[in-house]
Design an enzyme around this catalytic site. Sequence first.
Site, PDB file in Angstrom:
ATOM      1  N   CYS A 148       0.819  -1.225   0.000  1.00  0.00           N
ATOM      2  CA  CYS A 148       0.000   0.000   0.000  1.00  0.00           C
ATOM      3  C   CYS A 148       0.848   1.269   0.000  1.00  0.00           C
ATOM      4  O   CYS A 148       0.586   2.198  -0.769  1.00  0.00           O
ATOM      5  CB  CYS A 148      -0.986  -0.014   1.160  1.00  0.00           C
ATOM      6  SG  CYS A 148      -0.239   0.086   2.813  1.00  0.00           S
TER       7      CYS A 148
ATOM      8  N   HIS B 112      -2.406   1.170   6.852  1.00  0.00           N
ATOM      9  CA  HIS B 112      -2.820   1.221   5.445  1.00  0.00           C
ATOM     10  C   HIS B 112      -2.893   2.676   4.984  1.00  0.00           C
ATOM     11  O   HIS B 112      -3.194   3.582   5.771  1.00  0.00           O
ATOM     12  CB  HIS B 112      -4.183   0.545   5.269  1.00  0.00           C
ATOM     13  CG  HIS B 112      -4.568   0.331   3.837  1.00  0.00           C
ATOM     14  ND1 HIS B 112      -3.888  -0.511   2.986  1.00  0.00           N
ATOM     15  CD2 HIS B 112      -5.572   0.877   3.089  1.00  0.00           C
ATOM     16  CE1 HIS B 112      -4.444  -0.490   1.790  1.00  0.00           C
ATOM     17  NE2 HIS B 112      -5.469   0.348   1.825  1.00  0.00           N
TER      18      HIS B 112
ATOM     19  N   HIS C  33      -6.124   2.616  -3.890  1.00  0.00           N
ATOM     20  CA  HIS C  33      -5.196   2.023  -2.929  1.00  0.00           C
ATOM     21  C   HIS C  33      -4.850   0.594  -3.338  1.00  0.00           C
ATOM     22  O   HIS C  33      -5.528  -0.028  -4.161  1.00  0.00           O
ATOM     23  CB  HIS C  33      -5.790   2.051  -1.517  1.00  0.00           C
ATOM     24  CG  HIS C  33      -7.081   1.301  -1.353  1.00  0.00           C
ATOM     25  ND1 HIS C  33      -7.336   0.453  -0.309  1.00  0.00           N
ATOM     26  CD2 HIS C  33      -8.222   1.278  -2.117  1.00  0.00           C
ATOM     27  CE1 HIS C  33      -8.556  -0.062  -0.412  1.00  0.00           C
ATOM     28  NE2 HIS C  33      -9.108   0.436  -1.501  1.00  0.00           N
TER      29      HIS C  33
END
Length: 388
Positions: free
Chosen positions: A267, A324, A336
């Site tokens: 990520c 994240h 993402h």
Amino acid sequence: MKAFIFGIIISLSVLFLGCAGDRKIDEVISRFQDENVGDLRENVFDISFERVGGKTFILSGEIDDRTLKSALMDTLIANGFYIQDSVVVLPHNVSAPFGIIDLSVATMRSSASHTASMVSQALMGMPVRVLKEKGGWVYIQTPDRYLGWCERAAVQFTDSAGWKAWKKVPKVMVTSRCSVIRDKATGDVVGDLVAGCLIDATGRKNDKVFVATPAGTTGFVNASDIVPFDEVHFPDSADVQKLKKRALSLLRTPYLWGGISVRALDCSGFTKTVYRLQGIVLARDASLQARYGEEIPVDHGLEVFKTGDLLFFVPRKGSDRITHVGLYIGNSEFIHEAGKVKINSLDSTRLNYSRYRANTLVKARRINGCREAEGIVHLLKHPWYAEP
């Protein structure tokens, strides 16, 4: 009998005082680390101690800052300890203190072993500090200050004079998702490239740009696959529409823990890659990226977000551990890397709404227009790429 009991008492007293001393020096070192040392993903501070008698200790381990080591020693002495110094300051016993990554993508691991977990990657043309060596492995620090072991064969070593000379050579950055270097005479492939690689430019003829890798492999690259590494193509402020376009071009790219190349990403590797291709170096991990940039409130409605903002998430509601990150692209949506690069919405009326992400969004940072040492650095102004 009295002498025996007295001996036991003395032994227990020495043991107790010794344990108390161990606890005290451990507390002093821990407090010093908390107050003076940054994140251990970016800084080396591996210190241990052994008591040799009373308040005398052998201090050993590794640290990557000589000034910080001196401060630690002064702190311990000020607290009444007598120190025998065995702490190594990195770099130590290396072939050369600097290097340039010579593979399109070099894997960085947690230890000097192919079986160790991958922690990150480095791209061709990334300058690195070489901190130590072990067999066929080197412990390096990349421009985002991240630390890890990579294979020695991935690095072209150089000294400070060579690093300084390398900074002055004209360069191009690969912007095509993938490309190759071809032999000038035969056209055969002699090198692999991915978006974000940085290579020396030695000339041009029509649609061919002649290049050289850090280790000296030469050939040509299609002009359409690269752009000059200069202020015209990498201005101080990123073009958010180009940023969005680049992010969308990575849709469905597979997930890879530690990945920062367009072949596979994690990520934070995704957000790093998107910003790198706009000429900006971000910190490596999501929790590190969350420290830098203008903080944007996440409870004032979606209208406060702008394209290019980074959104940070925790694994579950109530947690304070950021794990994240995604990139806001407007109209309630963010892109993402989560299994694959994909788009979700924070608007509950949208088909791609993610209730999980909406409930675990805890922070947002605006990168564009912000310049902070180490956390957000323009490539062309980064001291490892350009002369001060």
